[in-house]
Design an enzyme around this catalytic site. Structure first.
Site, short mmCIF file in Angstrom:
data_model
loop_
_atom_site.label_atom_id
_atom_site.label_comp_id
_atom_site.label_asym_id
_atom_site.label_seq_id
_atom_site.Cartn_x
_atom_site.Cartn_y
_atom_site.Cartn_z
N ASP A 34 0.84 -1.20 0.00
CA ASP A 34 0.00 0.00 0.00
C ASP A 34 0.87 1.25 0.00
OD1 ASP A 34 -2.69 -1.22 2.13
OD2 ASP A 34 -2.09 -1.70 0.09
N ALA A 35 1.96 1.18 0.77
CA ALA A 35 2.83 2.35 0.89
C ALA A 35 3.45 2.70 -0.46
CB ALA A 35 3.90 2.09 1.93
N GLU A 36 3.87 1.67 -1.19
CA GLU A 36 4.48 1.92 -2.50
C GLU A 36 3.45 2.52 -3.46
OE1 GLU A 36 7.81 -1.66 -2.61
OE2 GLU A 36 5.75 -2.07 -3.17
N TYR A 37 2.25 1.94 -3.40
CA TYR A 37 1.17 2.40 -4.26
C TYR A 37 0.84 3.86 -3.93
CZ TYR A 37 -3.41 2.58 -6.49
OH TYR A 37 -4.46 2.93 -7.27
N SER A 83 -5.11 -4.95 17.86
CA SER A 83 -5.63 -6.06 17.06
C SER A 83 -5.71 -7.28 17.97
CB SER A 83 -4.78 -6.31 15.83
OG SER A 83 -3.51 -6.69 16.22
N LEU A 84 -6.15 -8.38 17.42
CA LEU A 84 -6.43 -9.54 18.26
C LEU A 84 -5.49 -10.69 17.98
CD1 LEU A 84 -10.32 -9.61 17.88
CD2 LEU A 84 -9.01 -8.79 19.84
N GLU A 114 -18.77 -13.32 20.02
CA GLU A 114 -19.32 -12.48 18.95
C GLU A 114 -18.79 -12.97 17.61
OE1 GLU A 114 -18.08 -8.43 19.63
OE2 GLU A 114 -18.51 -8.60 21.76
N LYS A 116 -16.97 -12.59 14.20
CA LYS A 116 -15.92 -11.69 13.72
C LYS A 116 -16.30 -11.26 12.30
CE LYS A 116 -10.90 -11.35 13.47
NZ LYS A 116 -10.75 -10.91 12.10
N ASP A 118 -15.91 -9.57 8.75
CA ASP A 118 -14.78 -9.37 7.87
C ASP A 118 -14.96 -8.08 7.08
OD1 ASP A 118 -12.36 -9.98 6.91
OD2 ASP A 118 -13.01 -11.54 5.53
N GLU A 174 -17.10 -2.46 12.80
CA GLU A 174 -16.62 -2.93 11.51
C GLU A 174 -17.58 -2.46 10.42
OE1 GLU A 174 -13.88 -4.60 12.09
OE2 GLU A 174 -13.44 -5.80 10.31
N TYR A 226 -18.99 -3.05 17.96
CA TYR A 226 -18.73 -4.12 18.92
C TYR A 226 -17.98 -3.68 20.17
CZ TYR A 226 -14.58 -4.17 15.93
OH TYR A 226 -13.50 -3.80 15.19
N LYS A 291 -14.46 -12.64 24.20
CA LYS A 291 -14.03 -11.53 25.05
C LYS A 291 -14.45 -11.78 26.49
CE LYS A 291 -14.86 -8.34 21.26
NZ LYS A 291 -15.70 -7.27 20.72
N LYS A 315 -10.43 -18.40 14.45
CA LYS A 315 -10.69 -18.42 13.01
C LYS A 315 -11.29 -19.76 12.61
CE LYS A 315 -8.73 -14.46 11.76
NZ LYS A 315 -7.72 -14.25 10.77
N CYS A 409 4.94 -29.66 -25.50
CA CYS A 409 4.74 -28.42 -24.75
C CYS A 409 3.63 -27.60 -25.40
CB CYS A 409 6.04 -27.63 -24.74
SG CYS A 409 5.85 -25.96 -24.11
N CYS A 412 5.30 -24.37 -27.14
CA CYS A 412 6.21 -24.38 -28.29
C CYS A 412 6.11 -25.66 -29.12
CB CYS A 412 7.64 -24.17 -27.83
SG CYS A 412 8.31 -25.56 -26.91
N CYS A 427 9.35 -28.99 -20.24
CA CYS A 427 9.60 -28.74 -21.66
C CYS A 427 11.11 -28.56 -21.80
CB CYS A 427 8.88 -27.47 -22.08
SG CYS A 427 9.51 -26.76 -23.60
N CYS A 432 11.75 -22.02 -25.63
CA CYS A 432 10.29 -22.08 -25.60
C CYS A 432 9.75 -20.70 -25.20
CB CYS A 432 9.86 -23.11 -24.56
SG CYS A 432 8.13 -23.01 -24.11
S1 IVH Z 1 -12.78 -6.58 19.09
C1 IVH Z 1 -9.08 -5.06 21.23
N1 IVH Z 1 -14.87 -7.70 17.94
O1 IVH Z 1 -11.07 -8.06 13.84
C2 IVH Z 1 -10.24 -5.68 20.55
N2 IVH Z 1 -13.04 -7.09 16.58
O2 IVH Z 1 -8.39 -9.28 14.08
C3 IVH Z 1 -10.62 -4.99 19.31
N3 IVH Z 1 -13.36 -7.54 14.20
O3 IVH Z 1 -9.23 -5.08 14.15
C4 IVH Z 1 -11.37 -5.78 18.38
N4 IVH Z 1 -15.39 -8.34 14.37
O4 IVH Z 1 -11.47 -4.99 12.91
C5 IVH Z 1 -13.64 -7.20 17.77
N5 IVH Z 1 -16.78 -8.64 17.07
C6 IVH Z 1 -15.58 -8.14 16.90
C7 IVH Z 1 -14.99 -8.05 15.62
C8 IVH Z 1 -13.70 -7.52 15.52
C9 IVH Z 1 -14.40 -8.04 13.53
C10 IVH Z 1 -12.09 -7.13 13.58
C11 IVH Z 1 -11.55 -5.80 14.04
C12 IVH Z 1 -10.16 -6.07 14.53
C13 IVH Z 1 -9.83 -7.38 13.88
C14 IVH Z 1 -8.81 -8.13 14.71
#
Ligand code: IVH
Length: 671
Positions: A34-37, A83-84, A114, A116, A118, A174, A226, A291, A315, A409, A412, A427, A432
């Site tokens: 992303d940074a290069e772009y 992040s998680l 909860e 997750k 996407d 999200e 969330y 959580k 996951k 091939c 060729c 090949c 070729c």
């Molecule tokens: S809690 C410190 N709850 O997943 C906790 N995150 O892999 C903050 N996400 O950056 C996140 N659904 O964008 C939480 N029910 C949910 C979620 C959730 C999606 C995303 C979120 C986070 C990423 C972490």
């Protein structure tokens, strides 16, 4: 370097940005970070500001809708967005819960489960009930201000409701693309001849970061919230489940599919319930976030370098989809290996539309017995390339014929051979066109000789027109021959010839990587360059000399010997030397010098300020070493966002975990 005239630079940037965009959106195969772009887009904007006469209607700056733009104002997050930690199995969940229980002196806490979502995380600030700011996560500390765009999301109120609206509340959640809306968006883009988004997440991210909120408004984005990051005023929640209920009372969208689990079994039941059921949802989820419910417990558990200890993102196992094979085509790689590839009816899988999957080799294909017309199961986990896992035999159409590897091939027409003991069919024709094309593509790629302006299309053209028959012939290309070709012209021709001339000085390690010796990746090429210092010395090295280098194994040693043993390759080197390509130089500081001398690092996760490759190069430049697995000898594991299992391993072994700042300090000799 000779300065490139602005008009030419403009044309090159436009072409590069367009190509990068297409690789990203259409092929889901980004080649640039992303940074290069972003750097290229910024350069283009600056160039156009200085030379307004260069602005063309097809410049990416003129089509706001297609370009993720960086010019959104920055926002510093009052409370950072963490992040998680990820878990992939019931054992990972057990281990997490056990660690939590230990830190709570043996008490098993209630856990909120909860889904997750996407999408893209956002942080919203409401003051006196009014939405005053919406920001993307960014690097967790600083994000982008996307308030006007978020205001267009119908699911998100611009004004809170309910009897107890706090003075100030910052909520997190999200933003996502509902599947139906995503499909509709891509359909209309297809009709308009615009590049398609690879998956709903990319579409959500692209739409949220548009400069023109009128376009965002046309995209049917949605959102779930969330968490509560700040709450000023009475009624602050004491638990996560209270927080979710409070958000609902304020009129904010909260995913209803959640549960308060009392004990490990209840957690397991939720995971089990949603493993399959998630497919019936109108949006994508890739897991469950667990959580610890009580905020007091959360505070007590605290966080590690990057994650809260009180949460875990579980996951789901790789997603599977079924689709019908429409063709089996055979591709010829740079070393001549023939790879069968199954093409199938497009199918949405783990967040992206997939159209083909490699069948690896003939044996793999024969074992699975994939035939044209078959319905097959395709699997994909995370970002990995999809694979065909099995054939649904009961759905095989009558008359479907077993696939035969071609005897010649496909590129060729020369004969193909299967080497003794090898599964690969190759090949044997060194000229070729498919091999030549792939070899050139690799040679000019960013990590090898880094020749800009020679994309796939142009390479194809050069091979088809007979202007090149191998790597070395690139250096005899002349402006006069290139300029008259379709879609070239004087400027691009001069640019490419200039780029090629410049590439001669790239140095030994890039050259060794670029010539495409089997087993020699970027890193091994650097090791070889450092140890041997010239092509000549390397050519003289025996297998023993090679294996004596600590990072070189017998397999690589054999591949290197084999490569230099071939007449055609020696000829190639002579030609490159004749063309003036530099064949010496250790490129990097020898190990043992620099602030990180003697230190060994492992990189995991996404860093904010640099790609992992860049970080590795910096560490090596400072005399340190980068390895791929964590051991007791590892000085530190450098963890970015979304780190993998390496972080776990580091903790288990008691290896220090550094963040990017600590790395920076060390690179500058401050640590
Ligand atoms: S809690 C410190 N709850 O997943 C906790 N995150 O892999 C903050 N996400 O950056 C996140 N659904 O964008 C939480 N029910 C949910 C979620 C959730 C999606 C995303 C979120 C986070 C990423 C972490």
């Amino acid at each position: 370097m000779v300065p490139v005239p602005p008009r030419q630079r403009h044309a090159d940037l436009v072409a590069e940005i367009r190509r990068a965009g297409e690789l990203y959106y259409v092929h889901d195969r980004p080649e640039l970070t992303d940074a290069e772009y972003d750097a290229m887009v910024r350069e283009l904007i600056a160039l156009e500001e200085e030379h307004p006469e260069l602005v063309t209607p097809d410049s990416p700056t003129q089509r706001v809708g297609g370009t993720p733009v960086t010019e959104l104002p920055e926002v510093r997050h009052e409370v950072p967005l963490l992040s998680l930690e990820n878990g992939y199995s019931p054992e990972d969940v057990d281990a997490w819960l056990q660690r939590v229980v230990e830190r709570l002196d043996g008490r098993v806490p209630d856990v909120v489960c909860e889904l997750k979502i996407d999408g893209l995380s956002v942080s919203l600030v409401y003051e006196e009930g009014q939405l005053v700011r919406a920001a993307t996560r960014g690097d967790g500390a600083t994000g982008e201000d996307v308030t006007p765009n978020v205001r267009t999301i119908r699911a998100l109120p611009v004004e809170l409701t309910g009897p107890r609206v706090p003075r100030l509340v910052e909520v997190r959640g999200e933003v996502y693309f509902p599947e139906k809306a995503f499909e509709a968006l891509n359909r209309s883009r297809e009709e308009a001849g615009e590049p398609l988004f690879a998956n709903p997440r990319n579409a959500a991210a692209g739409s949220l970061r548009l400069l023109d909120s009128r376009i965002t408004a046309q995209r049917r984005l949605s959102a779930f919230l969330y968490s509560v990051a700040r709450w000023e005023g009475p009624g602050a929640p004491a638990t996560q489940s209270d927080a979710l209920a409070a958000l609902e009372r304020l009129g904010l969208p909260v995913n209803p599919h959640r549960a308060l689990a009392r004990g490990r079994e209840a957690i397991g039941a939720f995971l089990e319930e949603w493993r399959e059921k998630r497919r019936t949802l109108p949006f994508e989820t890739d897991g469950v976030v667990l959580k610890v419910d009580r905020l007091e417990d959360q505070a007590r558990l605290g966080q590690t370098a990057k994650f809260p200890r009180w949460a875990l993102a579980y996951k789901f196992p790789p997603e599977e989809a079924t689709t019908r094979v429409t063709a089996i085509v055979v591709q010829v790689g740079r070393t001549g290996v023939l790879t069968p590839v199954a093409e199938f009816e497009p199918v949405l899988l783990a967040g992206s539309t997939v159209r083909r999957a490699t069948l690896h080799n003939y044996e793999d294909l024969a074992r699975k017995d994939v035939r044209v017309g078959d319905t097959v199961a395709v699997e994909k986990g995370g970002d990995v390339i999809p694979k065909v896992t099995r054939v649904l035999l009961d759905r095989r159409p009558d008359g479907a014929a077993a696939f035969e590897m071609p005897a010649a091939c496909p590129a060729c027409g020369e004969r193909v051979v299967r080497e003794d003991g090898a599964v690969a069919v190759r090949c044997v024709n060194p000229s070729c066109p498919a091999q030549v094309r792939e070899a050139i593509r690799h040679f000019v790629s960013r990590k090898a000789m880094d020749v800009e302006g020679l994309g796939d299309e142009r390479i194809d053209q050069l091979v088809t027109e007979g202007l090149v028959d191998g790597i070395a012939s690139l250096y005899s290309l002349e402006v006069e021959r290139l300029a008259p070709l379709a879609r070239w012209g004087e400027k691009s021709a001069a640019n490419v010839v200039g780029q090629l001339a410049k590439s001669k000085e790239q140095g030994l390690s890039r050259l060794l990587f670029g010539i495409g010796i089997r087993e020699v990746g970027e890193k091994t090429a650097r090791t070889l360059a450092r140890r041997f210092g010239s092509v000549e010395e390397l050519a003289k090295a025996s297998e023993e000399d090679l294996t004596a280098v600590s990072e070189i194994g017998p397999e690589t040693a054999r591949a290197v010997r084999e490569w230099f043993g071939r007449q055609a390759n020696r000829k190639l080197l002579a030609q490159l030397r004749g063309a003036g390509v530099r064949m010496t130089g250790r490129d990097e500081k020898p190990a043992g010098e620099g602030p990180l001398a003697g230190k060994v690092f492992v990189l995991t996760g996404t860093l904010a300020g640099r790609t992992r490759d860049e970080a590795a190069a910096q560490i090596e430049g400072a005399g340190g070493k980068v390895t791929s697995s964590v051991s007791k000898k590892t000085t530190a594991v450098i963890a970015g966002e979304d780190p993998g299992s390496k972080l776990e391993k580091a903790r288990a072994l008691g290896v220090p975990v550094w963040d990017e700042e600590q790395l920076e300090a060390a690179l500058e000799g401050r640590a």
